[in-house]
Design a protein around this motif. Structure first.
Motif, short mmCIF file in Angstrom:
data_model
loop_
_atom_site.label_atom_id
_atom_site.label_comp_id
_atom_site.label_asym_id
_atom_site.label_seq_id
_atom_site.Cartn_x
_atom_site.Cartn_y
_atom_site.Cartn_z
N MET A 193 0.85 -1.19 0.00
CA MET A 193 0.00 0.00 0.00
C MET A 193 0.88 1.24 0.00
O MET A 193 1.80 1.36 0.80
N ALA A 194 0.61 2.16 -0.90
CA ALA A 194 1.42 3.37 -0.99
C ALA A 194 1.05 4.33 0.13
O ALA A 194 -0.09 4.41 0.56
N ARG A 195 2.04 5.04 0.58
CA ARG A 195 1.82 5.99 1.65
C ARG A 195 1.09 7.23 1.12
O ARG A 195 1.36 7.71 0.03
N GLU A 196 0.17 7.77 1.95
CA GLU A 196 -0.51 9.01 1.57
C GLU A 196 0.42 10.17 1.85
O GLU A 196 0.96 10.31 2.95
N ILE A 197 0.63 11.00 0.84
CA ILE A 197 1.58 12.11 0.96
C ILE A 197 0.82 13.37 1.36
O ILE A 197 -0.12 13.78 0.67
N PRO A 198 1.21 14.02 2.46
CA PRO A 198 0.49 15.22 2.90
C PRO A 198 0.72 16.40 1.95
O PRO A 198 1.79 16.52 1.34
N ASP A 199 -0.29 17.25 1.85
CA ASP A 199 -0.18 18.44 1.01
C ASP A 199 0.55 19.55 1.75
O ASP A 199 0.43 19.69 2.97
N LEU A 200 1.27 20.36 1.00
CA LEU A 200 1.85 21.60 1.50
C LEU A 200 1.43 22.69 0.52
O LEU A 200 1.85 22.69 -0.64
N LYS A 251 5.85 21.62 14.18
CA LYS A 251 5.62 21.09 15.53
C LYS A 251 5.23 19.62 15.51
O LYS A 251 5.40 18.91 16.50
N ALA A 252 4.68 19.16 14.37
CA ALA A 252 4.30 17.74 14.26
C ALA A 252 5.52 16.83 14.23
O ALA A 252 5.41 15.64 14.50
N GLY A 253 6.69 17.40 13.92
CA GLY A 253 7.93 16.62 13.93
C GLY A 253 8.28 16.02 12.57
O GLY A 253 7.43 15.92 11.68
N ARG A 254 9.55 15.67 12.43
CA ARG A 254 10.09 15.02 11.23
C ARG A 254 9.84 15.83 9.95
O ARG A 254 9.68 15.26 8.87
N PHE A 255 9.83 17.13 10.07
CA PHE A 255 9.53 17.97 8.89
C PHE A 255 10.59 17.78 7.80
O PHE A 255 10.27 17.74 6.61
N LEU A 256 11.85 17.64 8.21
CA LEU A 256 12.93 17.51 7.24
C LEU A 256 12.99 16.12 6.60
O LEU A 256 13.75 15.92 5.65
N SER A 257 12.24 15.18 7.11
CA SER A 257 12.27 13.84 6.52
C SER A 257 10.86 13.41 6.09
O SER A 257 10.56 12.22 6.05
N THR A 258 10.01 14.38 5.79
CA THR A 258 8.66 14.10 5.30
C THR A 258 8.56 14.54 3.85
O THR A 258 8.98 15.64 3.50
N LEU A 259 8.01 13.68 3.03
CA LEU A 259 7.75 14.02 1.63
C LEU A 259 6.40 14.73 1.55
O LEU A 259 5.43 14.27 2.13
N PHE A 260 6.36 15.88 0.87
CA PHE A 260 5.13 16.65 0.73
C PHE A 260 4.72 16.74 -0.73
O PHE A 260 5.56 16.70 -1.64
N ASN A 261 3.42 16.90 -0.93
CA ASN A 261 2.87 17.21 -2.24
C ASN A 261 2.65 18.72 -2.28
O ASN A 261 1.73 19.24 -1.67
N ASP A 268 1.61 22.66 -11.69
CA ASP A 268 1.39 21.24 -11.45
C ASP A 268 1.84 20.88 -10.05
O ASP A 268 2.85 21.43 -9.56
N ASP A 269 1.11 19.97 -9.39
CA ASP A 269 1.56 19.48 -8.09
C ASP A 269 2.91 18.80 -8.26
O ASP A 269 3.19 18.16 -9.28
N VAL A 270 3.76 18.95 -7.27
CA VAL A 270 5.10 18.35 -7.35
C VAL A 270 5.49 17.84 -5.96
O VAL A 270 5.10 18.41 -4.94
N ARG A 271 6.22 16.74 -5.95
CA ARG A 271 6.69 16.20 -4.68
C ARG A 271 7.97 16.91 -4.26
O ARG A 271 8.88 17.09 -5.07
N VAL A 272 8.00 17.30 -3.00
CA VAL A 272 9.16 18.04 -2.49
C VAL A 272 9.55 17.50 -1.12
O VAL A 272 8.75 16.88 -0.41
N GLY A 321 8.62 7.84 -5.79
CA GLY A 321 7.38 7.48 -6.46
C GLY A 321 6.72 6.22 -5.92
O GLY A 321 5.63 5.85 -6.36
N ASP A 322 7.34 5.57 -4.94
CA ASP A 322 6.80 4.30 -4.43
C ASP A 322 7.14 4.16 -2.95
O ASP A 322 7.96 3.34 -2.56
#
Length: 200
Positions: free
Chosen positions: A1-8, A56-66, A73-77, A142-143
């Motif tokens: 199951m692919a992880r849901e990527i949070p929006d920024l 404040k939620a933590g792990r900001f530097l190691s979270t993939l965002f949309n 176009d939406d882009v992963r960052v 991407g996966d």
């Protein structure tokens, strides 16, 4: 199951330089920039309280965002740096890097434990002691797996679960090269006391 990527969510920042950045801060935004993936850098504004909540939620530097920017176009960052006010320690600028779907990144992935009922050690009153509820893994942008799974079937009191014991999805590798402990099944305190008494 692919992880849901949070929006920024961000807005394009008009104007460049310190003046435009100061204006953005006065209006309740944190200025930032997104670069990489062979495209021109783009100046952004991110709502201050939105960013603060994510920090404040933590792990900001190691979270993939949309990254969502109107008209783009939406882009992963992934965040490559957060500059902070030296006195108040609050964010003043954010650097984001675009990722290609084939980019390799390090992310913390949740560990799921299943089949508790099939573990004799837990049925005898043992306790599952989780050493790491998340593990840092190198994954493809991407996966990204939503989680990795530990099967507790057959686990006895005293059993130790290492990262090498956990089947990982194809192309996923731990960032730590040693075979570290993820969890173990420990004896209940009453059983430990009884065994100690028997030994005496």
């Amino acid at each position: 199951m692919a992880r849901e990527i949070p929006d920024l969510v961000a807005e394009v920042r008009t104007g460049t330089g310190k003046g435009a950045a100061r204006q953005a801060r006065r209006e309740g935004y944190v200025p930032g920039i997104v670069y990489g993936d062979g495209k021109e850098p783009l100046s952004l504004n991110i709502k201050y309280y939105t960013l603060l909540k994510k920090l404040k939620a933590g792990r900001f530097l190691s979270t993939l965002f949309n990254l969502k920017v109107e008209g783009q176009d939406d882009v992963r960052v992934i965040c490559r740096g957060v500059q902070r006010d030296v006195v108040r320690d609050l964010p003043t600028h954010v650097d984001l890097m675009r990722l290609h779907r084939n980019s390799r990144i390090n992310l913390f992935i949740h560990v799921n434990f299943e089949n508790h009922d099939a573990a004799p050690g837990l049925k005898r009153g043992g306790t599952l002691t989780v050493v790491r509820s998340e593990v840092e893994l190198e994954v493809t942008a991407g996966d990204i797996p939503d989680h990795i799974t530990v099967d507790l079937t057959g686990k006895q009191i005293g059993d130790v679960i290492h990262i090498d014991d956990i089947p990982l999805p194809a192309g996923v590798t731990p960032t730590i090269k040693r075979n570290f402990v993820v969890a173990n099944v420990t004896a209940p305190s009453g059983l430990i006391a009884a065994e100690a008494a028997e030994a005496e």
